[in-house]
Design an enzyme around this catalytic site. Structure first.
Site, PDB file in Angstrom:
ATOM      1  N   SER A 102       0.843  -1.181   0.000  1.00 26.34           N
ATOM      2  CA  SER A 102       0.000   0.000   0.000  1.00 26.34           C
ATOM      3  C   SER A 102       0.890   1.246   0.000  1.00 26.34           C
ATOM      4  O   SER A 102       1.686   1.419  -0.919  1.00 26.34           O
ATOM      5  CB  SER A 102      -0.978  -0.049   1.180  1.00 26.34           C
ATOM      6  OG  SER A 102      -2.008   0.889   1.000  1.00 26.34           O
ATOM      7  N   ASP A 121      -9.450  -4.362  -5.250  1.00 25.34           N
ATOM      8  CA  ASP A 121      -8.931  -3.403  -4.276  1.00 25.34           C
ATOM      9  C   ASP A 121      -9.525  -2.024  -4.558  1.00 25.34           C
ATOM     10  O   ASP A 121      -9.341  -1.472  -5.638  1.00 25.34           O
ATOM     11  CB  ASP A 121      -7.404  -3.355  -4.373  1.00 25.34           C
ATOM     12  CG  ASP A 121      -6.751  -2.548  -3.271  1.00 25.34           C
ATOM     13  OD1 ASP A 121      -7.443  -1.757  -2.606  1.00 25.34           O
ATOM     14  OD2 ASP A 121      -5.539  -2.705  -3.090  1.00 25.34           O
ATOM     15  N   HIS A 125      -7.823  -5.240  -0.909  1.00 25.29           N
ATOM     16  CA  HIS A 125      -6.619  -4.548  -0.451  1.00 25.29           C
ATOM     17  C   HIS A 125      -5.787  -5.389   0.515  1.00 25.29           C
ATOM     18  O   HIS A 125      -4.563  -5.298   0.517  1.00 25.29           O
ATOM     19  CB  HIS A 125      -7.000  -3.213   0.200  1.00 25.29           C
ATOM     20  CG  HIS A 125      -5.848  -2.309   0.436  1.00 25.29           C
ATOM     21  ND1 HIS A 125      -5.138  -1.732  -0.604  1.00 25.29           N
ATOM     22  CD2 HIS A 125      -5.270  -1.869   1.567  1.00 25.29           C
ATOM     23  CE1 HIS A 125      -4.175  -0.974  -0.110  1.00 25.29           C
ATOM     24  NE2 HIS A 125      -4.231  -1.042   1.204  1.00 25.29           N
TER      25      HIS A 125
END
Length: 170
Positions: free
Chosen positions: A7, A95, A127
């Site tokens: 991320s 995601d 995610h």
């Protein structure tokens, strides 16, 4: 050494790849936020406007735009990235935080510049990756196998060093 981040940590992976490619044997970027500038310029994406408090608003502030452009991975891939470390980008089709197009676009630019890169898109994940204990373990095993391959510690690459040691004569 292999660096790993996901991320926003994936943004860090992209940045260190551009800034110090010679320091790493490999980079594992999970759902990497590597096209941050493009994403944060789109107020229709779910997290963009609320992220402006933290990142700044490049859509309305040229200074923020210019600053972000200095470190965002996609914008800073070297023209000749053939000396980059091996890269594994793992993303997820579902995601909603880091859209799969970000790492796909980054990987395309890396490939065009000659970087050794692989892309894996999880078709059923979000995610946080795949769901379920066994699927999660399988995914992590894939990543660890890639890391071992990059570090030349896999059985296939070290068959003679993984063989049983010779008996010791007494």
């Amino acid at each position: 050494m292999v660096a790993e981040g996901g991320s926003a940590g994936g943004l860090l992976m992209g940045a260190i790849t551009n800034l110090a490619p010679d320091r790493f044997a490999g980079i594992l970027a999970a759902v990497p936020f590597v096209d941050a500038l493009t994403s944060i310029l789109d107020p229709d994406l779910p997290l963009t406007v609320i992220e402006w408090d933290e990142w700044g608003d490049p859509l309305h502030d040229p200074e923020v735009y210019d600053y972000m452009a200095t470190y965002t991975p996609y914008e800073n891939v070297a023209d000749d990235a053939s000396a980059y470390p091996k890269i594994l980008a793992v993303t997820s089709l579902n995601d909603t935080r880091v859209l799969y197009v970000e790492p796909a676009k980054w990987v395309a630019r890396l490939r065009d510049a000659g970087a050794p890169v692989r892309l894996k898109i999880e078709m059923q994940a979000g995610h946080g990756g795949v769901s379920g204990r066994y699927e999660s373990w399988r995914e992590r095993a894939f990543e660890i196998a890639w890391i071992l391959e990059v570090l030349r510690l896999s059985d296939a690459e070290n068959a003679e060093t993984t063989a049983a040691p010779a008996p010791v004569e007494s």
